[in-house]
Structure formats: structure tokens, C-alpha cells
Scaffold this active site. Sequence first.
Site, PDB file in Angstrom:
ATOM      1  N   SER A   1       0.823  -1.203   0.000  1.00 42.16           N
ATOM      2  CA  SER A   1       0.000   0.000   0.000  1.00 42.16           C
ATOM      3  C   SER A   1       0.862   1.260   0.000  1.00 42.16           C
ATOM      4  O   SER A   1       0.429   2.305  -0.474  1.00 42.16           O
ATOM      5  CB  SER A   1      -0.855   0.051   1.256  1.00 42.16           C
ATOM      6  OG  SER A   1      -1.594  -1.113   1.404  1.00 42.16           O
TER       7      SER A   1
ATOM      8  N   HIS B   1      -1.508  -2.740  -6.982  1.00 44.40           N
ATOM      9  CA  HIS B   1      -2.176  -2.386  -5.721  1.00 44.40           C
ATOM     10  C   HIS B   1      -3.676  -2.599  -5.851  1.00 44.40           C
ATOM     11  O   HIS B   1      -4.383  -1.785  -6.445  1.00 44.40           O
ATOM     12  CB  HIS B   1      -1.843  -0.923  -5.365  1.00 44.40           C
ATOM     13  CG  HIS B   1      -2.386  -0.499  -4.043  1.00 44.40           C
ATOM     14  ND1 HIS B   1      -2.856   0.752  -3.792  1.00 44.40           N
ATOM     15  CD2 HIS B   1      -2.540  -1.193  -2.879  1.00 44.40           C
ATOM     16  CE1 HIS B   1      -3.274   0.831  -2.547  1.00 44.40           C
ATOM     17  NE2 HIS B   1      -3.097  -0.330  -1.970  1.00 44.40           N
TER      18      HIS B   1
ATOM     19  N   GLU C   1      -4.423  -0.055  -8.939  1.00 49.09           N
ATOM     20  CA  GLU C   1      -3.337   0.893  -9.210  1.00 49.09           C
ATOM     21  C   GLU C   1      -2.142   0.077  -9.709  1.00 49.09           C
ATOM     22  O   GLU C   1      -1.685  -0.838  -9.016  1.00 49.09           O
ATOM     23  CB  GLU C   1      -2.957   1.660  -7.951  1.00 49.09           C
ATOM     24  CG  GLU C   1      -3.883   2.820  -7.648  1.00 49.09           C
ATOM     25  CD  GLU C   1      -3.432   3.635  -6.430  1.00 49.09           C
ATOM     26  OE1 GLU C   1      -3.656   4.850  -6.435  1.00 49.09           O
ATOM     27  OE2 GLU C   1      -2.876   3.060  -5.473  1.00 49.09           O
TER      28      GLU C   1
ATOM     29  N   ASN D   1      -3.945   6.373  -1.689  1.00 42.51           N
ATOM     30  CA  ASN D   1      -3.661   6.459  -0.253  1.00 42.51           C
ATOM     31  C   ASN D   1      -2.885   7.722   0.099  1.00 42.51           C
ATOM     32  O   ASN D   1      -3.000   8.246   1.201  1.00 42.51           O
ATOM     33  CB  ASN D   1      -2.893   5.222   0.217  1.00 42.51           C
ATOM     34  CG  ASN D   1      -3.814   4.015   0.366  1.00 42.51           C
ATOM     35  OD1 ASN D   1      -5.032   4.161   0.364  1.00 42.51           O
ATOM     36  ND2 ASN D   1      -3.242   2.837   0.470  1.00 42.51           N
TER      37      ASN D   1
HETATM   38  P1  NAI Z   1      -2.848  -9.829   6.271  1.00 37.44           P
HETATM   39  O1  NAI Z   1      -2.139  -9.639   7.545  1.00 37.44           O
HETATM   40  O2  NAI Z   1      -4.317 -10.037   6.274  1.00 37.44           O
HETATM   41  O3  NAI Z   1      -2.223 -11.028   5.452  1.00 37.44           O
HETATM   42  C1  NAI Z   1      -0.835 -11.201   5.289  1.00 37.44           C
HETATM   43  C2  NAI Z   1      -0.590 -12.693   5.119  1.00 37.44           C
HETATM   44  O4  NAI Z   1       0.761 -12.872   4.701  1.00 37.44           O
HETATM   45  C3  NAI Z   1      -0.767 -13.483   6.398  1.00 37.44           C
HETATM   46  O5  NAI Z   1      -1.749 -14.491   6.198  1.00 37.44           O
HETATM   47  C4  NAI Z   1       0.598 -14.089   6.665  1.00 37.44           C
HETATM   48  O6  NAI Z   1       0.547 -15.377   7.213  1.00 37.44           O
HETATM   49  C5  NAI Z   1       1.209 -14.084   5.273  1.00 37.44           C
HETATM   50  N1  NAI Z   1       2.677 -14.079   5.284  1.00 37.44           N
HETATM   51  C6  NAI Z   1       3.495 -13.345   6.065  1.00 37.44           C
HETATM   52  N2  NAI Z   1       4.777 -13.631   5.752  1.00 37.44           N
HETATM   53  C7  NAI Z   1       4.763 -14.535   4.768  1.00 37.44           C
HETATM   54  C8  NAI Z   1       5.764 -15.211   4.019  1.00 37.44           C
HETATM   55  N3  NAI Z   1       7.048 -14.991   4.248  1.00 37.44           N
HETATM   56  N4  NAI Z   1       5.367 -16.083   3.051  1.00 37.44           N
HETATM   57  C9  NAI Z   1       4.063 -16.309   2.816  1.00 37.44           C
HETATM   58  N5  NAI Z   1       3.082 -15.694   3.494  1.00 37.44           N
HETATM   59  C10 NAI Z   1       3.421 -14.816   4.454  1.00 37.44           C
HETATM   60  O7  NAI Z   1      -2.460  -8.551   5.387  1.00 37.44           O
HETATM   61  P2  NAI Z   1      -3.290  -7.873   4.224  1.00 37.44           P
HETATM   62  O8  NAI Z   1      -4.221  -6.889   4.800  1.00 37.44           O
HETATM   63  O9  NAI Z   1      -3.784  -8.912   3.302  1.00 37.44           O
HETATM   64  O10 NAI Z   1      -2.157  -7.018   3.501  1.00 37.44           O
HETATM   65  C11 NAI Z   1      -1.201  -7.604   2.664  1.00 37.44           C
HETATM   66  C12 NAI Z   1      -0.528  -6.535   1.837  1.00 37.44           C
HETATM   67  O11 NAI Z   1      -1.532  -5.891   1.048  1.00 37.44           O
HETATM   68  C13 NAI Z   1       0.140  -5.434   2.641  1.00 37.44           C
HETATM   69  O12 NAI Z   1       1.290  -5.024   1.968  1.00 37.44           O
HETATM   70  C14 NAI Z   1      -0.900  -4.332   2.662  1.00 37.44           C
HETATM   71  O13 NAI Z   1      -0.323  -3.062   2.791  1.00 37.44           O
HETATM   72  C15 NAI Z   1      -1.506  -4.488   1.297  1.00 37.44           C
HETATM   73  N6  NAI Z   1      -2.860  -3.984   1.140  1.00 37.44           N
HETATM   74  C16 NAI Z   1      -3.807  -4.162   2.137  1.00 37.44           C
HETATM   75  C17 NAI Z   1      -5.078  -3.667   1.974  1.00 37.44           C
HETATM   76  C18 NAI Z   1      -6.125  -3.902   3.021  1.00 37.44           C
HETATM   77  O14 NAI Z   1      -7.173  -3.230   2.968  1.00 37.44           O
HETATM   78  N7  NAI Z   1      -5.942  -4.812   3.946  1.00 37.44           N
HETATM   79  C19 NAI Z   1      -5.468  -2.935   0.769  1.00 37.44           C
HETATM   80  C20 NAI Z   1      -4.444  -2.881  -0.253  1.00 37.44           C
HETATM   81  C21 NAI Z   1      -3.193  -3.364  -0.036  1.00 37.44           C
END
Ligand code: NAI
Length: 687
Positions: free
Chosen positions: A407, A428, A440, A478
Site C-alpha cells: 500500500s 495495488h 493501481e 492512499n
Molecule cells: P494480512 O495480515 O491479512 O495477510 C498477510 C498474510 O501474509 C498473512 O496471512 C501471513 O501469514 C502471510 N505471510 C506473512 N509472511 C509470509 C511469508 N514470508 N510467506 C508467505 N506468506 C506470508 O495482510 P493484508 O491486509 O492482506 O495485507 C497484505 C498486503 O496488502 C500489505 O502489503 C498491505 O499493505 C496491502 N494492502 C492491504 C489492503 C487492506 O485493505 N488490507 C489494501 C491494499 C493493499
Amino acid sequence: MSEVVNYTVDGNIGVISVDNPPVNALSQPVRQGLHDAISAAQSDACQAIVLICAGRTFIAGADITEFGKPAVEPLLSDLLNFIESSGKPVIAAIHGTALGGGLETALSAHYRCAVANAKVGLPEVKLGLLPGAGGTQRVPRLAGVQAALDLITSGDPIPASRAHELGLIDKIVDGDLREEALAWARELVEQGAAPRKSSEQAIPEFDPAIFDGYRAALEKRARGQIAPQHIVACVEAATTHSFDEGLAVEARLFWECMKSPQSAAMRHLFFAERQAAKIDGLPKDTPLRSIESVGIIGGGTMGGGIAMSFANVGIPVTLIEIDGEALARGLSIVEKNYAAGVKRGKLSEEKAAKCRALIDGSTDYATLADVDLVIEAVFEDPELKKTIFARLDSVCKPGAILATNTSYQDVNQIAAATERPEDVIGLHFFSPANIMKLLEVVRAEKTADDVLATCMALAKRIRKVPVMSGVCYGFIGNRMLGPYFREAQLCLIEGATPEQVDTAMEAWGMAMGPVRVADLAGIDVGYKARQALPESERGDPRSYRVSDVLAEMGRLGQKTGSGFYRYDPETRKHANDPAVVEIIEREAAAFGIERRAIPDEEIVDRLIYALVNEGMRIIEEGIAQRPGDIDIVYVYGYGFPVARGGPMHYAEAIGHQRVYERVLEFRDRYGAEAWTPAPLLEKLATA
Ligand code: NAI
Ligand code: 3HC
């Protein structure tokens, strides 16, 4: 006959063919050509007339580029009445999409056939308009009042089979459309079939209460929009007036919509969306890389939804998680989402099973060796992301595209963790990723042209709307949200309540007020991001102090049942919480702020002009290619009201000078740090 309308006679059938690429829009030459062809057919030996189109589609509507300019004859509604008055039967032969004025043209013909994969619809409402050439009068006569209201107020196209059931299409044909239409025309002649005017059909029975029901529903669904309500009035007029009187009502309300700022805003968005898909300076014929398989790292909130977006269009996905437990959790969320879709009637059980089967899981990066694209969606931790990209570099095949869903993080630095920065890009997605349309596409310094072109095209394939952004903190959307949230929080500490801020913004048109958005996204997200920054870079403490207090209390928003609001665990409905107002008052006192009543208008101006001012900087810096791109980001990604056309269009419509003057007023009142006008705004205001 003319460059765009051709008329020939085939045996005893006249064939009018429209050929006006790309979508056979009803530009003035097409209208004139159709008029001339129908005239010619009246006096030659043909006994029936087939109306067909060349290229990829039947007529896709009026020519939108002519809107807002003086109307030039023949007017479409006159032309369609003329077609309907033909003494010889006219048969419309439909392929592709018969939309808007295109469907209205078909309805002015006496008979209609279509190929099975054709679609028809009246999407005018999406342009802030209503069908202005008889659509609101002919559809209820052919398909009934309810179907007419559904079709015209939703603007969504329906498949030919459904149009056939509804009586809008008489016949679905297999094989060559021209041949089939000609054969049918000859059959009709042999049967002595007369011209059958839609305008003379009786409207099937209906319940008159239906109109008020639609008015109330549309008041909620399309809050503040005039076109949907006018559509109901037109369809109602079809049931209470003669056809000609109904047409007059339709014409009056059509022109009212056409002249409205709402329609100007929505027409702007139509073209902005198409423009946003184009990258200046990137040749149209840039070769594309083939994407037939995808790997996704991280099966959390975003990863699962991203996986579904690909599986939904038939692209197989491998989802990677840290361990078996995390993987099982990720896959079970995907499963639940598909099950919920089936329950809500969004997709069939069979289709859900097919999509689900395309998503495989693994904890082994080696399974990504052959995928064409990898999207990383792990925690927002720059070091973790760099480690993962270094690993991908050693695992993935040459030519694979390596994307991050970050993000905020610097995509250039992530790319530098690999030996192939030219293959790295930001993709994104927005949450929930299987539903939100915006994507994006973040072009890093070294991203190769073909990688960028591939991702822009891929977005369309997975039914997203792509907008290119350069690299900066938060990219387009953002980054702009920063000053928007800042002002929301400042309004709170200066005197407003969460409810007042949200109600003011929602009444103005935002899908969800900013305080509720903060609760939905999670108050910890901003908190963690701030903690990672040195204090000098966190901005005005008055704009985040209350959030920090809530975060430290564990009130993280919806997910913990309370944040700025309290949430019902069953319904997730929000309720005001006096404890939060107390916290706000206490923190305000600590800053020495004397709270005051803030007018709603000031709240709206501060939040929206904060967006506009940052948007201007984003243009100046070349982060967005054009103002319209920013509008698309806000409408598709942040719930900005379509009828206001996006923040940059809104600023233009209000007048840059007026916006500039208000920004100067805020600068004098609230300080230059937040409110120095962007040089581009100043330039536009003083031009
Ligand atoms: P989340 O915390 O829900 O999911 C992250 C997942 O990555 C977890 O299930 C974790 O177990 C896994 N993980 C961590 N390290 C790992 C590795 N080394 N190998 C494989 N899996 C691994 O996070 P979320 O919200 O899905 O965010 C993910 C990315 O997307 C971040 O960079 C965030 O900034 C971005 N993002 C999030 C949005 C949102 O609304 N939540 C919107 C747009 C982008
Ligand atoms: N008028 C003018 N230009 C149009 C147009 C129209 N009605 N419809 C599409 N175009 C242009 C697009 O701007 C685009 O131009 P570009 O290549 O320079 O960017 C080009 O045609 C191709 O369009 P798409 O990229 O959208 O092509 P797709 O194949 O993805 O989609 C489509 C085709 C489904 C026909 C889609 O273009 C569409 O939905 N068009 C608009 C349909 C519409 O809204 N019709 C109603 C018009 S209002 C009306 O008819 C009023 C009447 O009731 C009086």
C-alpha cells in the site's frame, strides 16, 4: 449511400448496414445515412428491410462525443419514429452489444433477431441520463413495467436469451447473422407480416404501487442522482399518457439530465476510464507477456481476494503461506467467500466449484518456478518484502513478472532486492480484492514497458479498472487519503463528533464517512505506519492523537467491536459512543483547543479540498498521468460519488478559482503547513 451506412438490395430484401468503427455509435452521419437508407427503401422494389451492423457490434448507442454540443438533425428520436413508420417491415439483426440508442433503434424496428451471445441494455443512467429516443416508452410496452424499470434504472446489459424471454427480441439465431436475418425477412414477407410498431403495443398489466417502490429504493441506491428518478417518471408516463405524450415527457426530462452537472460528471468518467487505460508514450503495439498462471504470496485479507479475481476468469493460482495452518485459514476464507457468493445468487454452485478448484495452496516457494506472474501480499513490512523478492528472484523463471501489492512501500527499493528490477511492478488491489474494481498499477523506475503493458491489459482481463501511478508514499489514492483523514481528525478535535463528520460527508455523497472508513480499515494500520516513522514525519499531532489513544486502548475499529464507534457483533451496525467524545474532549483540552461548532459545509470543504490540493501535487510530480486518472481512482477505489465526477473534475466544475480562494482562507486560519496551495491549483485559478 454514405461512408458509414451502406444500402443494398438482396433479392426482395433491402439491407442497411452501419459501419462506423469502433462501436457503430449513432453520430450525425450515421443518423443521416439511416434516414436516407430507410427513405430509399420505401421507393424501391424491396419488400422488407434488414438493419445490421459491420464490425464487432450492433449500434452501441448515441455518440457520446456529441453530447454537450448543439444537437444536429436528424435528431435520434425523430429518426426512430421515421424508421418505425416505414411501410415495409424493418428487421433488426443484432450482434455484440445493442446499447442505449442502439437498442432504441432496434426497438423502433418491427422485428428483432439476435445471435445467442449478443447483449442488450439501456446504460444511459450510468451517464447520468435516461434513454432519450423512446426507450422509456417502448420497453414497458414490449417487456412490461417491472422489466423496464429494472433494465433502465440499473443500466446493466442483459443477455439475448433474457431479452428474448422478456419480448425485447423475437428470435435467437444460430449461424451467420446476415443470412439468418435475410431468411427470416423472406419468411415474414411470405407470411404477409405487416410492420409491427412497438409504440402501438399495449402495456401488460402491472401494480401501480410499483413506481413509489422504485422511487424509494432508488433514493437509497442512487442517493442524490436525478436520472434514476426521472426514469421512473418516464416509465410511469408511458402508463398514463399516449405514446406521443410519453415521448414528450421523456424528451423534456432527457434534456434536463443532459444539461445537469451530474451527467457532465458521469460522461467525464466514461472517457476518463478509457483514457486511464492508456499509457502516454507507450506504443500501442508493445508486446505482451503471456500470463496463464499466477502465484500469490500471503493468503490474508488481500491475498485470498486477489486469488479469487484470477480464478474467476479461469487463471490458475498457487497461494503460498508461511505454514500449513495459515494456508488452511487462507483457503478456508476463499471457500467461505465463494459459498457466500452462491448463497447470494452471485454465481452458481458449479461455477464456484470450478473457480475454487483453480486455487491451489503450498508452503513451498519452489512451486512458483513456472508461474508467469507472482503477486506478493504479505504484511506491510519493507524488510520482509525485500527478503521475499530476493527469494523470488532465485526461484522464478526468467520473464516472470514480480509484483507487490504494497500500500505504501517504495517499489523501487523492493525491485532493487532482485537482479531483475525491470520485471518488478506494483499491483495495488483494493479490499475486498475480489470485488473492488480499482487496480493501481505502480510503475517503478526500472519497470520494463512490456511488463507495464501486460499488467494494464491483464487488469482488464480480470475485470478491473487499471490506473497507472508512479512511486511515492501511498501512490495516488492512499497518498491523497492522508490530508483527507488529517482534516477529518482535525474537525473532530476542533469540535465535531464522529457522527457529524460522517453524516456531513455521506450527505455530500461519499459512500462512507471517513471515521467509519478508519474503523473499517483498522485504526492499528495508521498507528503502526506512524510508529514506523520518526516523530518529525508523523504530521500534526492534533490530527492523530485521538487515533493513537484508541489504538493503545485496543479499540482498533470494527474487528475489535469498537473504535471511533461501537459495533453490534451480530449486525456490525455502528452506534455512537459517548466515551469517544470524552476522549476527544480530553485530548482537545490537552492541546489547549477550545472546541467549537463546525458547520457541515466547512467539514466538506476542508476534506474535499484537501484531496484536491494533494491531487494537484500528484499531477505536478507526474505521479498520475492526468487529472481524470485521479478521478477514476477515487470513484472506483474510495467511494467518491460518481455524480460529482471525482475530486479533480469536481474542482473544475466548482471553479478552480473558488477552490483556490477557499484554500487560501484555510491557510490563513489553519496554517501554511497543511494549506499551502499546490502551484498547479494556483496556476489554474489565476490563468
Ligand atoms: P494480512 O495480515 O491479512 O495477510 C498477510 C498474510 O501474509 C498473512 O496471512 C501471513 O501469514 C502471510 N505471510 C506473512 N509472511 C509470509 C511469508 N514470508 N510467506 C508467505 N506468506 C506470508 O495482510 P493484508 O491486509 O492482506 O495485507 C497484505 C498486503 O496488502 C500489505 O502489503 C498491505 O499493505 C496491502 N494492502 C492491504 C489492503 C487492506 O485493505 N488490507 C489494501 C491494499 C493493499
Ligand atoms: N459514443 C462515442 N464513443 C464511444 C461510445 C459511444 N456511445 N461507446 C464507446 N466509444 C468509444 C470509446 O470511448 C473508446 O474510444 P477510444 O478507443 O478512443 O478510447 C472506443 O469506443 C472503444 O470503447 P471501449 O474501450 O469501451 O470498448 P469495449 O469493447 O470495452 O466496450 C462497449 C464496448 C460495451 C460498447 C462500451 O464502449 C460501452 O459501454 N459504450 C457506451 C455505451 C453507452 O453508454 N451507450 C449509451 C449512450 S447514451 C444514448 O444512447 C442516449 C440515447 O438514449 C439518446
